[in-house]
Motif scaffolding. Structure first.
Motif, PDB file in Angstrom:
ATOM      1  N   MET A   5      44.263  33.402  34.953  1.00  0.00           N
ATOM      2  CA  MET A   5      43.154  32.580  35.416  1.00  0.00           C
ATOM      3  C   MET A   5      42.009  33.523  35.779  1.00  0.00           C
ATOM      4  SD  MET A   5      43.440  29.832  38.444  1.00  0.00           S
ATOM      5  CE  MET A   5      42.739  28.299  38.064  1.00  0.00           C
ATOM      6  N   SER A   6      40.837  33.271  35.285  1.00  0.00           N
ATOM      7  CA  SER A   6      39.737  34.182  35.587  1.00  0.00           C
ATOM      8  C   SER A   6      38.968  33.701  36.817  1.00  0.00           C
ATOM      9  CB  SER A   6      38.795  34.285  34.392  1.00  0.00           C
ATOM     10  OG  SER A   6      38.090  33.094  34.244  1.00  0.00           O
ATOM     11  N   ARG A   7      38.419  34.690  37.504  1.00  0.00           N
ATOM     12  CA  ARG A   7      37.651  34.400  38.709  1.00  0.00           C
ATOM     13  C   ARG A   7      36.214  34.822  38.494  1.00  0.00           C
ATOM     14  NH1 ARG A   7      39.292  37.935  42.910  1.00  0.00           N
ATOM     15  NH2 ARG A   7      39.833  39.363  41.278  1.00  0.00           N
ATOM     16  N   ASN A   8      35.331  34.259  39.286  1.00  0.00           N
ATOM     17  CA  ASN A   8      33.921  34.630  39.209  1.00  0.00           C
ATOM     18  C   ASN A   8      33.494  35.461  40.407  1.00  0.00           C
ATOM     19  OD1 ASN A   8      33.463  33.286  36.797  1.00  0.00           O
ATOM     20  ND2 ASN A   8      33.162  31.347  37.848  1.00  0.00           N
ATOM     21  N   TYR A   9      34.422  35.818  41.255  1.00  0.00           N
ATOM     22  CA  TYR A   9      34.092  36.567  42.466  1.00  0.00           C
ATOM     23  C   TYR A   9      35.188  37.584  42.744  1.00  0.00           C
ATOM     24  CZ  TYR A   9      37.540  33.374  44.334  1.00  0.00           C
ATOM     25  OH  TYR A   9      38.693  32.668  44.540  1.00  0.00           O
ATOM     26  N   GLU A  36      41.918  46.454  41.753  1.00  0.00           N
ATOM     27  CA  GLU A  36      40.925  47.106  40.898  1.00  0.00           C
ATOM     28  C   GLU A  36      40.964  46.508  39.488  1.00  0.00           C
ATOM     29  OE1 GLU A  36      39.941  51.532  39.124  1.00  0.00           O
ATOM     30  OE2 GLU A  36      41.191  51.361  40.899  1.00  0.00           O
ATOM     31  N   MET A  37      42.176  46.250  38.991  1.00  0.00           N
ATOM     32  CA  MET A  37      42.303  45.633  37.664  1.00  0.00           C
ATOM     33  C   MET A  37      41.681  44.236  37.657  1.00  0.00           C
ATOM     34  SD  MET A  37      46.169  46.967  36.830  1.00  0.00           S
ATOM     35  CE  MET A  37      46.464  45.850  35.493  1.00  0.00           C
ATOM     36  N   ASP A  38      41.909  43.483  38.732  1.00  0.00           N
ATOM     37  CA  ASP A  38      41.302  42.151  38.828  1.00  0.00           C
ATOM     38  C   ASP A  38      39.784  42.242  38.892  1.00  0.00           C
ATOM     39  OD1 ASP A  38      43.742  40.927  38.739  1.00  0.00           O
ATOM     40  OD2 ASP A  38      43.881  40.558  40.899  1.00  0.00           O
ATOM     41  N   ASP A  63      34.320  41.707  36.531  1.00  0.00           N
ATOM     42  CA  ASP A  63      33.107  42.343  36.027  1.00  0.00           C
ATOM     43  C   ASP A  63      32.927  42.061  34.534  1.00  0.00           C
ATOM     44  OD1 ASP A  63      32.492  43.352  38.511  1.00  0.00           O
ATOM     45  OD2 ASP A  63      33.344  45.343  38.112  1.00  0.00           O
ATOM     46  N   ALA A  64      34.022  42.116  33.773  1.00  0.00           N
ATOM     47  CA  ALA A  64      33.944  41.842  32.337  1.00  0.00           C
ATOM     48  C   ALA A  64      33.501  40.406  32.082  1.00  0.00           C
ATOM     49  CB  ALA A  64      35.304  42.112  31.681  1.00  0.00           C
TER      50      ALA A  64
END
Length: 163
Positions: free
Chosen positions: A1-5, A44-46, A51-52
């Motif tokens: 699941m991607s996050r925006n923050y 850091e990976m998250d 950022d990507a």
């Protein structure tokens, strides 16, 4: 699941990861050999993923809305990112026929221009090759702009008949 923050350090209580088969894995700091270093690495990976996602959102010039026009018709005609680069055999055939017809008409035009009087050829040269205006040509020849227009009209009619 991607996050925006990104999650701040003080809110790094636990991590929940979802596998492809639907299982969830919860990782808690200082539990079962989980060190702060492992948590920092996971975080850091998250953050790199966040950022990507931000870069992609910022740099991608099209959005899903661009796939359809206002009337919900496909946007293929006006969205360069949706154009299929593979040639359509039927379109290639039509294009080659149109190109052949265009070349044939150009050849006829060249031959027709050769039949014009020298003054008419010179006027065509000034208008189409030297890109001069009718006013400029009229001033040079000492006639009105309307006279140049009339000469060009007669030349066009003559060429139209021959093509």
């Amino acid at each position: 699941m991607s996050r925006n923050y990104k999650t701040s350090k003080k809110n790094r209580v636990n991590y929940i990861y979802y596998s492809a088969n639907g299982q969830t894995v919860e990782i808690k700091p200082n539990g079962e050999g989980i060190t702060d270093t492992i948590i920092a690495t996971l975080h850091e990976m998250d953050d790199l993923e966040v950022d990507a996602n931000r870069r992609e959102t910022y740099h991608v010039p099209i959005h899903l809305d661009a796939y359809h026009g206002k009337d919900e018709e496909d946007a293929n005609d006006y969205n360069a990112y949706l154009i299929d680069p593979t040639p359509n055999p039927m379109e290639s055939l039509i294009h080659s026929i149109e190109k052949a017809e265009h070349e044939e008409k150009l050849d006829k035009l060249r031959l027709s221009i050769e039949t014009l009087k020298p003054q008419q050829k010179e006027l065509i040269q000034k208008v189409f090759y030297e890109k001069r205006t009718n006013v400029d040509i009229a001033k040079e020849e000492g006639v009105t702009e309307a006279a140049i227009r009339n000469r060009l009209k007669k030349i066009y009619e003559n060429l139209r008949k021959k093509i």
